[in-house]
Design a protein around this motif. Structure first.
Motif, PDB file in Angstrom:
ATOM      1  N   ALA A   5      41.591  41.683  28.232  1.00  0.00           N
ATOM      2  CA  ALA A   5      41.661  42.817  29.158  1.00  0.00           C
ATOM      3  C   ALA A   5      42.500  42.473  30.388  1.00  0.00           C
ATOM      4  O   ALA A   5      42.690  41.306  30.747  1.00  0.00           O
ATOM      5  CB  ALA A   5      40.262  43.236  29.581  1.00  0.00           C
ATOM      6  N   ARG A   6      42.975  43.519  31.066  1.00  0.00           N
ATOM      7  CA  ARG A   6      43.659  43.391  32.343  1.00  0.00           C
ATOM      8  C   ARG A   6      42.702  43.875  33.434  1.00  0.00           C
ATOM      9  O   ARG A   6      42.214  45.011  33.378  1.00  0.00           O
ATOM     10  CB  ARG A   6      44.942  44.207  32.331  1.00  0.00           C
ATOM     11  CG  ARG A   6      45.943  43.707  31.289  1.00  0.00           C
ATOM     12  CD  ARG A   6      47.123  44.624  31.108  1.00  0.00           C
ATOM     13  NE  ARG A   6      46.741  45.937  30.582  1.00  0.00           N
ATOM     14  CZ  ARG A   6      47.605  46.872  30.231  1.00  0.00           C
ATOM     15  NH1 ARG A   6      48.897  46.665  30.352  1.00  0.00           N
ATOM     16  NH2 ARG A   6      47.181  48.025  29.757  1.00  0.00           N
ATOM     17  N   VAL A   7      42.445  43.017  34.410  1.00  0.00           N
ATOM     18  CA  VAL A   7      41.417  43.296  35.409  1.00  0.00           C
ATOM     19  C   VAL A   7      41.970  43.019  36.803  1.00  0.00           C
ATOM     20  O   VAL A   7      42.925  42.259  36.978  1.00  0.00           O
ATOM     21  CB  VAL A   7      40.143  42.455  35.149  1.00  0.00           C
ATOM     22  CG1 VAL A   7      39.591  42.744  33.761  1.00  0.00           C
ATOM     23  CG2 VAL A   7      40.424  40.959  35.285  1.00  0.00           C
ATOM     24  N   ALA A  25      39.609  34.043  39.531  1.00  0.00           N
ATOM     25  CA  ALA A  25      39.708  32.963  38.552  1.00  0.00           C
ATOM     26  C   ALA A  25      38.604  33.064  37.505  1.00  0.00           C
ATOM     27  O   ALA A  25      38.838  32.826  36.309  1.00  0.00           O
ATOM     28  CB  ALA A  25      39.652  31.612  39.256  1.00  0.00           C
ATOM     29  N   ALA A  26      37.386  33.426  37.932  1.00  0.00           N
ATOM     30  CA  ALA A  26      36.297  33.594  36.974  1.00  0.00           C
ATOM     31  C   ALA A  26      36.596  34.724  35.995  1.00  0.00           C
ATOM     32  O   ALA A  26      36.314  34.616  34.792  1.00  0.00           O
ATOM     33  CB  ALA A  26      34.990  33.869  37.715  1.00  0.00           C
ATOM     34  N   LEU A  27      37.177  35.801  36.491  1.00  0.00           N
ATOM     35  CA  LEU A  27      37.566  36.901  35.609  1.00  0.00           C
ATOM     36  C   LEU A  27      38.666  36.468  34.652  1.00  0.00           C
ATOM     37  O   LEU A  27      38.700  36.879  33.490  1.00  0.00           O
ATOM     38  CB  LEU A  27      38.017  38.099  36.442  1.00  0.00           C
ATOM     39  CG  LEU A  27      36.925  38.790  37.264  1.00  0.00           C
ATOM     40  CD1 LEU A  27      37.537  39.833  38.195  1.00  0.00           C
ATOM     41  CD2 LEU A  27      35.880  39.432  36.368  1.00  0.00           C
ATOM     42  N   GLY A  28      39.584  35.621  35.134  1.00  0.00           N
ATOM     43  CA  GLY A  28      40.629  35.108  34.264  1.00  0.00           C
ATOM     44  C   GLY A  28      40.055  34.296  33.108  1.00  0.00           C
ATOM     45  O   GLY A  28      40.520  34.405  31.962  1.00  0.00           O
ATOM     46  N   LEU A  78      44.663  39.234  31.603  1.00  0.00           N
ATOM     47  CA  LEU A  78      45.325  39.041  32.890  1.00  0.00           C
ATOM     48  C   LEU A  78      44.365  39.445  34.002  1.00  0.00           C
ATOM     49  O   LEU A  78      43.846  40.563  34.000  1.00  0.00           O
ATOM     50  CB  LEU A  78      46.595  39.882  32.970  1.00  0.00           C
ATOM     51  CG  LEU A  78      47.405  39.781  34.271  1.00  0.00           C
ATOM     52  CD1 LEU A  78      47.938  38.367  34.470  1.00  0.00           C
ATOM     53  CD2 LEU A  78      48.558  40.792  34.255  1.00  0.00           C
ATOM     54  N   ALA A  79      44.127  38.520  34.928  1.00  0.00           N
ATOM     55  CA  ALA A  79      43.302  38.797  36.102  1.00  0.00           C
ATOM     56  C   ALA A  79      44.190  38.787  37.332  1.00  0.00           C
ATOM     57  O   ALA A  79      44.917  37.813  37.579  1.00  0.00           O
ATOM     58  CB  ALA A  79      42.191  37.760  36.244  1.00  0.00           C
ATOM     59  N   ALA A 137      48.489  30.932  34.310  1.00  0.00           N
ATOM     60  CA  ALA A 137      49.374  31.826  33.560  1.00  0.00           C
ATOM     61  C   ALA A 137      48.762  33.204  33.392  1.00  0.00           C
ATOM     62  O   ALA A 137      49.495  34.184  33.210  1.00  0.00           O
ATOM     63  CB  ALA A 137      49.699  31.216  32.207  1.00  0.00           C
ATOM     64  N   ASN A 138      47.439  33.306  33.450  1.00  0.00           N
ATOM     65  CA  ASN A 138      46.778  34.602  33.317  1.00  0.00           C
ATOM     66  C   ASN A 138      46.025  34.998  34.583  1.00  0.00           C
ATOM     67  O   ASN A 138      45.195  35.901  34.554  1.00  0.00           O
ATOM     68  CB  ASN A 138      45.818  34.598  32.116  1.00  0.00           C
ATOM     69  CG  ASN A 138      44.570  33.768  32.375  1.00  0.00           C
ATOM     70  OD1 ASN A 138      44.609  32.796  33.137  1.00  0.00           O
ATOM     71  ND2 ASN A 138      43.470  34.130  31.742  1.00  0.00           N
ATOM     72  N   VAL A 139      46.313  34.345  35.701  1.00  0.00           N
ATOM     73  CA  VAL A 139      45.693  34.669  36.998  1.00  0.00           C
ATOM     74  C   VAL A 139      46.793  34.720  38.046  1.00  0.00           C
ATOM     75  O   VAL A 139      47.422  33.699  38.344  1.00  0.00           O
ATOM     76  CB  VAL A 139      44.624  33.630  37.411  1.00  0.00           C
ATOM     77  CG1 VAL A 139      44.048  33.992  38.785  1.00  0.00           C
ATOM     78  CG2 VAL A 139      43.516  33.535  36.375  1.00  0.00           C
ATOM     79  N   GLY A 140      47.050  35.898  38.576  1.00  0.00           N
ATOM     80  CA  GLY A 140      48.105  36.069  39.563  1.00  0.00           C
ATOM     81  C   GLY A 140      47.616  36.842  40.771  1.00  0.00           C
ATOM     82  O   GLY A 140      46.580  37.519  40.712  1.00  0.00           O
TER      83      GLY A 140
END
Length: 246
Positions: free
Chosen positions: A87-89, A101-104, A112-113, A133-136
């Protein structure tokens, strides 16, 4: 995760298709996407001013970060702790990025978080300690989320909404970017008539804090298009968990 010098962070590249108006020359010099530059809105009160300052954030981050980690680990509803894999959150008012980061970790490498905040010191720390890479991270005004309609499966805002001007506009924007069936999770420590409200009335001054009545918030979210809205008070904390109409 370290990114190659001179190239946009992987997560920033991945979030560009979600933006309403992707910039032609994105400012990613500090590791986050800066959509405000020098146009950031002024802090509405003393607490938010401390949050946004370098010295204040250095002192405030430890207590705020510990509180957010504790809330995330022990208080988030299970459905929010486990958003769908891939999911994208979005985490609004992300601060040092602990919740982001926890959501990532929850959405995994295919997900993507995105953490969004206005504070340069907070985002600098978030990038340094939490980017992947999935936390921005994005610097933007929470009253006008820079994302396309209906693109996100989950939007969270923990212990931050009370500091942002026009909080109902923030909630409306968070609802707009939610996908049908997506979930909103908000926690505020400033319930109308609660401890902080009473202290503020006694002490006076301009803290800039907003206070929330559970019924009024629920009514506002229903009118904004959220089909199911639950509010629950746990001590001084008010939780709002809602689902967008499908």
């Amino acid at each position: 995760m370290h990114e190659d010098a001179g190239s946009p962070p992987t997560a920033i590249t991945r979030l560009r298709p979600l933006l309403l108006d992707p910039p032609d020359a994105p400012d990613v010099a500090n590791g986050y996407l800066d959509l405000l530059g020098a146009q950031a809105p002024p802090a509405p009160g003393s607490i938010q001013a401390a949050w946004e300052s370098s010295v204040g954030s250095a002192l405030y981050t430890r207590a705020q970060g510990a509180a957010r980690r504790w809330v995330t680990a022990t208080r988030l509803p299970a459905s929010v702790r486990r958003p769908p894999y891939g999911a994208r959150v979005l985490d609004v008012g992300c601060g040092p990025g602990d919740v982001t980061a926890a959501l990532g970790r929850a959405v995994g490498a295919e997900g993507l978080a995105i953490g969004m905040d206005v504070s340069v010191p907070m985002l600098t720390r978030a990038v340094r300690e939490r980017s992947a890479a999935n936390v921005g991270f994005v610097r933007a005004d929470a009253r006008r989320p820079p994302f396309r309609d209906s693109g996100l499966a989950l939007v969270t805002c923990l212990a931050a909404l009370q500091l942002i001007p026009s909080p109902m506009a923030v909630l409306a924007g968070m609802t707009r970017v939610l996908a049908p069936g997506g979930q909103l999770a908000v926690m505020v420590p400033t319930v109308r008539g609660g401890l902080f409200d009473r202290l503020t009335r006694v002490v006076g001054g301009r803290s800039g804090l907003a206070f929330f009545d559970p019924g009024q918030v629920a009514g506002h979210l229903h009118r904004a298009g959220l089909a199911t809205v639950h509010t629950h008070q746990r001590g001084p904390l008010l939780w709002i968990v809602a689902t967008k109409e499908t």
